[in-house]
Motif scaffolding. Structure first.
Motif, PDB file in Angstrom:
ATOM      1  N   GLU A   1       5.973  54.562   4.213  1.00 52.91           N
ATOM      2  CA  GLU A   1       5.213  54.911   4.666  1.00 52.91           C
ATOM      3  C   GLU A   1       4.258  53.900   5.337  1.00 52.91           C
ATOM      4  N   ALA A   2       4.355  52.349   5.212  1.00 53.16           N
ATOM      5  CA  ALA A   2       4.253  51.616   5.697  1.00 53.16           C
ATOM      6  C   ALA A   2       4.576  49.917   4.978  1.00 53.16           C
TER       7      ALA A   2
ATOM      8  N   LEU B   1      10.301  43.104   8.691  1.00 49.96           N
ATOM      9  CA  LEU B   1      11.057  44.398   7.750  1.00 49.96           C
ATOM     10  C   LEU B   1      10.652  46.340   9.073  1.00 49.96           C
ATOM     11  N   ALA B   2       9.071  45.519   9.028  1.00 53.58           N
ATOM     12  CA  ALA B   2       8.452  46.881   9.396  1.00 53.58           C
ATOM     13  C   ALA B   2       8.589  46.260  11.552  1.00 53.58           C
TER      14      ALA B   2
ATOM     15  N   LEU C   1       2.417  42.751  15.132  1.00 51.99           N
ATOM     16  CA  LEU C   1       3.320  41.582  14.604  1.00 51.99           C
ATOM     17  C   LEU C   1       2.577  40.107  14.958  1.00 51.99           C
ATOM     18  N   SER C   2       1.528  40.011  14.950  1.00 50.61           N
ATOM     19  CA  SER C   2       0.932  39.446  15.558  1.00 50.61           C
ATOM     20  C   SER C   2       0.154  38.773  14.464  1.00 50.61           C
ATOM     21  N   LEU C   3       0.185  39.075  12.780  1.00 52.42           N
ATOM     22  CA  LEU C   3      -0.056  39.300  11.763  1.00 52.42           C
ATOM     23  C   LEU C   3      -0.300  37.316  11.438  1.00 52.42           C
ATOM     24  N   ASN C   4      -1.157  36.552  10.742  1.00 48.85           N
ATOM     25  CA  ASN C   4       0.035  34.983  10.440  1.00 48.85           C
ATOM     26  C   ASN C   4      -0.515  35.199   9.015  1.00 48.85           C
TER      27      ASN C   4
END
Ligand code: KG4
Ligand code: ZN
Length: 351
Positions: free
Chosen positions: A74-75, A98-99, A338-341
């Motif tokens: 799911e995530a 991967l996401a 996708l900007s997660l840091n």
């Protein structure tokens, strides 16, 4: 609902698949302990490199052991704070790729929240609020845990983490790295009242901790005893053939452990008493400590509180606790882009 959880915050490359926040379908951990052992502590650059080598394989194994493919997920959840920045970046980069490739939601998780959640994966009846003591190589944190995974940080260490001082004291005593388990085992054969090491901040009236003073005190004691020729190095000496002025490694280990555990237990129980919580949870690598578990149970019983700790596989760094808390956060609507840091620091209250 199955979530893949990834953790590369320190020296373990970890990935796990957890269903519905509690059912651990796989929990794969590649330890780097042998790599760092020869340096007597974790070398951050080496940790990052080893994570890069291991991450793809560990994720594949986590999926295979859970008997799932990306289509079943799911995530994807990943620890993005706090930790060694270079190490965190490897997990975050892997999770983002991967996401993106599998078009799955991404969740960035605070490592400490993962540790706190670990007990809930085993004890579903834990009452809120409860007190959680997180004690590991990198953290010492006393937290009031509220319904909905809201936290009030009561106190933390002002200097070294509890596990860190175990590791450093083990180094002074020539016991190798990591030192927690070795000291714990030796301490069981030693006299905890042989040497009176300080209990910093015990009477401070708050929930802050400080362990570097105990560490320094042990160091000076060991150096002085070695110079005076009264330190029995092997830790095996029989009390029968010991002259009274000799001191053994096991007595130092027991006395050091008594000092650390005394402060941890005292403050955790005071926290439970003053908040009216009837449960205290222990988590992190130091939660394996036999003396900490036993004395916390005794002291908590005096105020009618229960003590909980998860199995070792959920105490030390792992991906299951990350997937577990991610499930709760997912239900609460958390999604990261996708900007997660990654971030070396990160409080659990300003999430
Ligand atoms: O949670 P963990 O695996 O990694 C970190 O996130 O730091 O904790 C590792 C720490 C090390 O400092 C190790 O010496 C300590 O946990 N440790 C112990 C025991 N087993 C592991 N400390 C005291 N007593 C133990 N039995
Ligand atoms: Zn940890």
């Amino acid at each position: 609902m199955k979530i893949l959880g990834i953790d590369t915050s320190c020296d373990e490359t970890a990935a796990a698949v957890v269903a519905n926040g509690r059912e651990v379908l796989s929990n794969v951990v590649a330890s780097q302990v042998e790599v760092h052992q020869e340096y007597g502590g974790i070398v951050p650059e080496l940790a990052s490199r080893k994570h890069i080598e291991a991450i793809n394989y560990i994720v594949s194994r986590a999926l295979a052991e859970a008997d799932v493919t990306f289509k079943d997920l799911e995530a994807i959840a990943v620890t993005n704070r706090p930790g060694l920045i270079g190490a965190l970046l490897v997990g975050v980069a892997a999770a983002k790729s991967l996401a993106y490739c599998h078009n799955l939601p991404l969740l960035g998780i605070n490592h400490i929240e993962g540790h706190i959640y670990a007990n809930f994966m085993v004890y579903d009846h834990l009452a809120f609020p409860h007190i959680c003591l997180t004690v590991s190589g990198g953290h010492t944190l006393l937290v009031e845990v509220h319904e909905g995974w809201q936290y009030k940080v009561l106190g933390s260490t002002q200097d070294d983490a509890a596990g860190e001082v175990y590791d450093k004291v083990a180094k002074y005593l020539g016991l190798g790295f990591p030192g927690g388990k070795v000291i714990d085992d030796l301490a069981q054969k030693g006299n905890p009242t042989a040497i009176k090491f300080p209990r910093p901040l015990r009477s401070s009236g708050d929930y802050q901790f400080s362990f570097s003073g105990i560490k320094t005190s042990v160091r000076y004691f060991v150096e002085k005893a070695r110079r005076a020729g009264v330190l029995v190095e092997d830790g095996q000496a029989d009390a029968m053939d010991m002259s009274p002025d000799k001191v053994t490694i096991k007595d130092i280990a027991a006395s050091f452990q008594a000092a650390v555990v005394d402060v941890l237990v005292y403050k955790s129980v005071r926290a439970a008493e003053s908040t009216g919580a009837n449960a205290i949870t222990l988590t992190g690598g130091v939660a394996a400590n036999s003396h900490l578990r036993a004395s916390l149970k005794i002291a908590a019983a005096e105020i009618g509180a229960e003590v909980y700790y998860p199995p070792m596989s959920l105490c030390t760094d792992n991906g299951a606790m990350i997937a577990g808390i991610a499930y709760q956060k997912y239900q609460q609507g958390l999604r990261d882009g996708l900007s997660l840091n990654a971030a070396a620091n990160g409080s659990i209250v300003d999430v």
